[in-house]
Write an enzyme that holds these catalytic residues in place. Sequence first.
Site, PDB file in Angstrom:
ATOM      1  N   LYS A   1       0.785  -1.195  -0.106  1.00 58.60           N
ATOM      2  CA  LYS A   1      -0.211  -0.020   0.095  1.00 58.60           C
ATOM      3  C   LYS A   1       0.621   1.212  -0.013  1.00 58.60           C
ATOM      4  O   LYS A   1       1.940   1.097   0.568  1.00 58.60           O
ATOM      5  CB  LYS A   1      -0.825   0.178   1.399  1.00 58.60           C
TER       6      LYS A   1
ATOM      7  N   ASP B   1      -6.389   3.727  -5.427  1.00 57.21           N
ATOM      8  CA  ASP B   1      -7.129   3.640  -4.033  1.00 57.21           C
ATOM      9  C   ASP B   1      -7.817   5.062  -3.695  1.00 57.21           C
ATOM     10  O   ASP B   1      -8.482   5.546  -4.652  1.00 57.21           O
ATOM     11  CB  ASP B   1      -6.084   3.385  -2.981  1.00 57.21           C
TER      12      ASP B   1
END
Length: 415
Positions: A105, A145
């Site tokens: 991430k 995202d």
Amino acid sequence: MEKDNVCINCFSQIDKVAKLLKLGQAELDILTVPKRILTFSFPVKLDSGEIRYFTGYRVQFNDARGPTKGGIRFHPEINLEEIKTLAFLMALKCAVVNLPYGGAKGGVIINPKKFSEAEIERVSRGYIREIFKFIGPRIDIPAPDVNTDAGIMAWMLDEYEKLEGKHAPDAITGKPVALLGSRARDYSTSMGGAYVLQELAETLGMKPKKTSVAVQGFGNVGMNIARILHEFGYKIVAVSDSKSGIFNKDGLNIKEVIAHKNKTGNLSKFKGAKEISNENLLELKTDVLVPAALEDQITKKNAKNVKAKLILEMANRPITPEADKILLEKNIFVVPDILANAGGVVVSYFEWVQNSQNYYWSEKEVLDKLKTYMTDAVKELSKVCADFRCDMRKSLYVNAIRKILEAERLRGNLK
Ligand code: NAD
């Protein structure tokens, strides 16, 4: 182990199954310490000519099962601990749906609303220049995202390819179709969730026509899943967004609801439906409840009033841990977010495969393959649920962690 590197939040996640899996110190280290953590700051020239420094992160949690994979978010309130936790959850998600990936991430501390499109482009390119040496199709593959989208991925890919000096479409996924993105990617999260529900409904004896569904949130995920389930024949009795909610016990025509929302910008005043508050939507007596808006929507305050038989967690973490316990006691079947919303990363994987092969699939091929991945994952988890006699959330952790540790063991990194 350096304390600074540990993912503190991961302990509470792993606690759920540490005893069940008899995890020792070596296993806990692998599961709580990311493989690589990048923290950096980078300069961006603003439209005014001023130079502003931004803080960025990229965490590559575990790559035993393949290159790491995970989104990049632009948000004013992200921090390293959160990025570590999300990277860990990506590793679990990829393992659960059997993708050959580890988890990652990344993000930039920024409020994108306060910057022009040209400034966001320069931030996106600057971010890629910082992580360029540590990413790539066989190392770590970023994707969109929160607050990042296909357009931002296009800039990021362009920057990556400029630095690389050649085309490398498999370096980043979630790109526009015109720039070698995959078909169906824009509604893949919702389609994946719908396939999960379809598979479970069959085993739970729920017939679509007789199954009532309430959907909280009418954005990308909520609107698409309401549309898809309506097309599958389910009775969507309620939907809501941040402004209002609507209800009709006989079912809403979702196509018309979408047209109404597109025309008026609101769900309210939809002909033939009653207005309903978000609180009431969550407590409706429906067969299925789909939280598809925000985190922490079902808490210890309202969990006891929830009457749905099955909850499909399309949003990330819509149920707090305290509420989860209450729902379990009430025998409500909860399909955890890590499985329910994994359709997006599955189609990201398909995009990477198509880019690597330079051979592109039709929308039908993408959907057929997505269905196989999602239903196989449900079947596999149902077996783990039966073997370990635990709920789906625990089974999911057991299943994913076992796969990651087995890969580490086979590589000789664990006894
Ligand atoms: P979005 O911004 O497109 O939509 C969010 C929707 O929720 C909007 O309709 C908004 O009005 C509504 N909303 C906000 N507050 C609300 C409230 N209090 N009550 C009811 N509705 C409310 O976001 P999205 O992309 O649809 O994502 C929704 C959730 O799904 C998030 O938790 C996200 O992290 C998760 N998710 C999204 C994807 C994806 O592919 N988009 C993938 C995995 C998980």
